[in-house]
Each structure stands twice: as C-alpha cells, then as structure tokens.
Write an enzyme that holds these catalytic residues in place. Structure first.
Site, PDB file in Angstrom:
ATOM      1  CE1 TYR A 144      -2.229   3.281   2.645  1.00 28.87           C
ATOM      2  CE2 TYR A 144      -3.678   2.569   0.879  1.00 28.87           C
ATOM      3  CZ  TYR A 144      -3.345   3.472   1.874  1.00 28.87           C
ATOM      4  OH  TYR A 144      -4.136   4.586   2.060  1.00 28.87           O
ATOM      5  CG  ASP A 239       5.936   3.604   0.364  1.00 29.61           C
ATOM      6  OD1 ASP A 239       4.739   3.431   0.100  1.00 29.61           O
ATOM      7  OD2 ASP A 239       6.326   4.259   1.363  1.00 29.61           O
ATOM      8  CE  LYS A 267       2.908   4.959   7.933  1.00 27.21           C
ATOM      9  NZ  LYS A 267       1.552   4.919   8.482  1.00 27.21           N
TER      10      LYS A 267
HETATM   11  P1  KE4 Z   1      -0.408   8.492   4.497  1.00 27.57           P
HETATM   12  O1  KE4 Z   1      -0.983   9.175   3.282  1.00 27.57           O
HETATM   13  O2  KE4 Z   1      -1.472   7.668   5.247  1.00 27.57           O
HETATM   14  O3  KE4 Z   1       0.359   9.435   5.417  1.00 27.57           O
HETATM   15  O4  KE4 Z   1       0.703   7.450   4.012  1.00 27.57           O
HETATM   16  C1  KE4 Z   1       0.328   6.486   3.056  1.00 27.57           C
HETATM   17  C2  KE4 Z   1       1.288   5.310   3.142  1.00 27.57           C
HETATM   18  C3  KE4 Z   1       2.265   5.190   2.170  1.00 27.57           C
HETATM   19  N1  KE4 Z   1       3.159   4.173   2.202  1.00 27.57           N
HETATM   20  C4  KE4 Z   1       3.127   3.260   3.202  1.00 27.57           C
HETATM   21  C5  KE4 Z   1       4.136   2.156   3.201  1.00 27.57           C
HETATM   22  C6  KE4 Z   1       2.152   3.339   4.219  1.00 27.57           C
HETATM   23  O5  KE4 Z   1       2.121   2.411   5.204  1.00 27.57           O
HETATM   24  C7  KE4 Z   1       1.220   4.392   4.195  1.00 27.57           C
HETATM   25  C8  KE4 Z   1       0.121   4.522   5.231  1.00 27.57           C
HETATM   26  N2  KE4 Z   1       0.074   3.499   6.213  1.00 27.57           N
HETATM   27  C9  KE4 Z   1      -1.247   3.222   6.774  1.00 27.57           C
HETATM   28  C10 KE4 Z   1      -1.121   2.099   7.789  1.00 27.57           C
HETATM   29  N3  KE4 Z   1      -0.547   0.939   7.290  1.00 27.57           N
HETATM   30  C11 KE4 Z   1      -1.843   4.438   7.383  1.00 27.57           C
HETATM   31  C12 KE4 Z   1      -2.987   4.175   8.325  1.00 27.57           C
HETATM   32  C13 KE4 Z   1      -4.279   4.715   7.771  1.00 27.57           C
HETATM   33  O6  KE4 Z   1      -4.524   4.573   6.552  1.00 27.57           O
HETATM   34  O7  KE4 Z   1      -5.060   5.258   8.582  1.00 27.57           O
END
Ligand code: KE4
Length: 430
Positions: A144, A239, A267
C-alpha cells in the site's frame, strides 16, 4: 472496561464524518467492535474518553517511535508555534530537516517535503514518469502506497482490511497503467520488467511490506529488483513511509544495503505531525518544479511545526545505541510470543523485521499477499477485542503491523505477554 463515552462520541462523529472516522481502518470494522476515542497519550500509554488506559502497539501507525508526548518534541512544537504556525514562505527549519534526511540517506541528494505519505508516493511516481517519459508503474500485491488513484490496485492496508477490490472513482484509464505483481516473486518480477511491450517508468516497493501485515523481502529479492531496474533504466522507488528511520537511522536501504533511485518518507520524520517527503538523485529531483517541468506543490509543505517535530524526533534517534536497544527489546518480546504460542498450541506465524511485526493466525509461512490472505481474520478480530479489554492496544486489522517503541517498559511488555497468553487460550476454547 466501559466504553460509554467513546460510544457516545462515535455516534456524534458519525453525524458529520463518514463512518465517524477520518481514516477507514480506525473504524475497527474488521475487528467487530466500535473504536475507542483517545483523549491523551504519554510515553507508551493511551487514555480513552472513558479513562481506560492501554499499552500502545500501534504508535499512530508508526510515527511514535520515541513514544507519545515526548518532552523534546512537545517543547520544539510549542517553541516554534509561539513564532507563528505557517507562513507560505521558506523557513530555516526546512533546511535543517532536509539536511538531516540527506545525511541519513546516501541515496538522497535532494528532498521535497509534503504533507503525507500519499503525497510523497504520488509525487515520486509522477516524477519518475516525467523523468523517463514512460507511463507504467509496477507495484506489488498487498503493498500500500497511500490512496492516490494509481495505487488503488490490489493494495494493502485499509483496502484489504475492508475487502475493497480497488476503489470506485478510479477510472480504468488510470489503473491500466499500474501493474501489480506478487511480492517476493523473482520470476514474475523478471518476466514483467523485461516485457518489451511495457513502457515501465518505475517500480515502487515497500522494502519490507507492512500493509498486508509484516512481510519481509526474501533473501535476494531486493537485490534482484535493484539489478533489473538498473539494467533496464527503470526508476526504483523505495516506499519507506513505514521503514524510514524505523529499521535503522538509514531506513531499509541501510538495513539491506540497497540504494534506490527515489525514496518516499513519512510518519517518523513528522514526529506525529503531518509530514511526507520524497527524495533521491539530484539528476531526477532536478526535474521537479521550479527547477524542472514536473509539477508538485503544497500550501503547508515544510510547515514549521511539522519540521520542528521531525527535527526533534530525528535528534532522539541519533542517540548511540538507540536501534540496538530497540532490536534487543523487540527480539526478546517476539521470542516470548513464540514460546507462548507454542506452549498454548495455537498456530501463529510471527513475522518481524526490526521493531515492526505481525502475528498471522495461520499455519503456513506468510511470504506474500496470497499467503497473508490465508490468515484467520476472524480469529484476529476476537484476539483484538480480548486484548483491548485487557488494556493492550493493537492494530484493528490482521493486515497491519504492530510496533515496538523506545518507551514500552518491561512491565508494559510483561502485561502484553500475559494478556496474549490468556487471549490465545480463550481463542482455542471456542
Ligand atoms: P499516508 O498518506 O497515510 O500518510 O501514508 C500512506 C502510506 C504510504 N506508504 C506506506 C508504506 C504506508 O504504510 C502508508 C500509510 N500506512 C497506513 C497504515 N498501514 C496508514 C494508516 C491509515 O490509513 O489510517
């Protein structure tokens, strides 16, 4: 535990916010209960609206590696806020954090700050397409990269948690340029990348998958990916939104000694405030506006409060022995979990890299999306509810990771282990 205050807040939230949450996975749909509303956190402890306390293993999905409300971070944000919160103009703090990122990641000559991981990966893919003049993006099943249109193909995280096949609203014209292939499958990788009919701009990968649960790269997989993309002139994007500053101060690329062309971060580099970033070789990054033609922008990009929180966080991570202690603590904890699972006689596959881990309720090793999908999500849901009732806050999905932070104390981990043993035994009773 009582959850009356959270239940009332959830009803109110649902009135004006879709699903009552601002990110789907927080709705706890896949674990069969309503979410608790958190009102404060300190160190490794969350407190909800009913006053219940929890040992936190979600860590805000990764950012809180040094714990909640760390005085250095709070102090930096308070001090910075006293001078204003946003100017829409460059600030010295952006240079400070950019310097720390570039010094931490030898593969990164230049970095651009944005406001989320999604913005980082979306921009990195646009940049790779602009730099190569090609269209196709290759990703991996179960990985993801945020919710930008190009990525919502066999994605991980909330997409699999909620069983959403892709997403309505994403036109076929967009999706047809995204190819998703099995993670850890070197044959599929070689076949796809060498397909001359494909104009592949980039491959984007979670160097350690975290969004189908924790799935490490098989030995040689990342090396093969790097070798093929270098040979074929394909941009390799790591990523590292989860793994960046998580697996080591130099992220997964230092941990595995692989140098990508572009890196996406988020993060941890925001210390709990909204920050994302993408960076890489100057030759590629110089294509980004205003130096180059590839456009990307953001009102609050490089926001001073977020920069201050990120700088304070990374300074804490620079302390000698930080990652060694985290590794020792996590290895000990996971070793105890394995002993408990064996003694209770329950099938759990524990995948761990550094301080990120997932326990899959399945008998077979979990090495990719298909094997992850064999995990018993219902059993995980029951385990989640039982652990929550016992004051342990896990990710509300079998397909996410749990994090060890620097501040979970021995007694916190002991409590979690005791609750785990009780929960595992209860799971087998039914
Ligand atoms: P954000 O747009 O949520 O800040 O980041 C997206 C993203 C991109 N790449 C990786 C590897 C990620 O894990 C994420 C977002 N992680 C999720 C949890 N696995 C965010 C939690 C959520 O969607 O509320």
């Amino acid at each position: 535990m009582k959850f009356t205050a959270s239940a009332k807040l959830f009803e109110q939230a649902k009135k004006y916010i879709p699903g009552g949450v601002n990110s789907p996975v927080r709705a706890c749909r896949s674990v069969g209960c309503d979410p608790v509303f958190i009102t404060k956190a300190a160190g490794a402890t969350l407190t909800d609206a009913d006053g219940n306390e929890y040992v936190d293993f979600v860590c805000s999905w990764g950012p809180m590696i040094v714990g909640h409300a760390h005085p250095d971070i709070i102090g930096a944000v308070q001090k910075t806020a006293a001078s204003g919160t946003s100017f829409g103009a460059p600030t010295p703090l952006e240079i400070d954090l950019a310097t720390m990122v570039v010094e931490a990641l030898p593969s990164v000559d230049k970095v651009r700050f944005v406001n989320s991981g999604t913005e980082a990966t979306m921009s990195a893919v646009r940049l790779a397409r602009g730099y190569t003049g090609k269209k196709v993006v290759v990703k991996f099943d179960g990985c993801y990269h945020g919710h930008a249109d190009s990525f919502l193909v066999k994605a991980g995280s909330g997409i699999i948690t909620l069983g959403i096949p892709g997403s309505p609203g994403v036109p076929d014209e967009i999706v047809k340029n995204t190819l998703s292939i099995p993670y850890n499958d070197e044959d599929a990788l070689e076949r796809t990348l060498r397909d001359e009919n494909l104009e592949i701009a980039c491959v984007i990968v979670e160097p350690v998958a975290g969004n189908m649960g924790c799935v490490p790269p098989k030995p040689g997989f990342l090396e093969k990916l790097r070798k093929l993309t270098s040979e074929l002139g394909i941009v390799l994007i790591f990523d590292e939104v989860i793994t960046g500053f998580r697996l080591s101060y130099g992220g997964a690329q230092q941990y595995y000694n692989i140098s990508p062309d572009l890196t996406c971060l988020g993060k941890i580099i925001g210390g709990g405030l909204p920050v994302g970033a993408y960076g890489g070789k100057a030759e590629i990054m110089n294509c980004i506006a205003p130096d180059g033609p590839v456009y990307q922008a953001g009102t609050l990009s490089g926001n001073p409060l977020a920069m201050a929180a990120g700088i304070a966080t990374l300074k804490l991570l620079q302390k000698p022995g930080f990652y060694e202690q985290l590794e020792e603590k996590t290895a000990g904890y996971v070793g105890s979990l394995e002993r408990i699972a064996t003694s209770v006689g329950i099938a759990v596959q524990l995948n761990r890299v550094g301080s990120m881990m997932t326990g899959f309720f399945t008998t077979d090793p979990v090495t990719d999306f298909l094997s992850a999908m064999k995990a018993d999500a219902d059993r995980y849901a029951q385990h989640y509810r039982q652990m929550l009732a016992g004051g342990i806050y896990l990710a509300p999905s079998q397909f996410e990771v749990a994090f060890i932070s620097a501040v979970q104390a021995e007694e916190d981990l002991e409590k979690a282990l005791k609750m785990t043993e009780w929960s595992f035994k209860k799971l087998l009773k039914k």
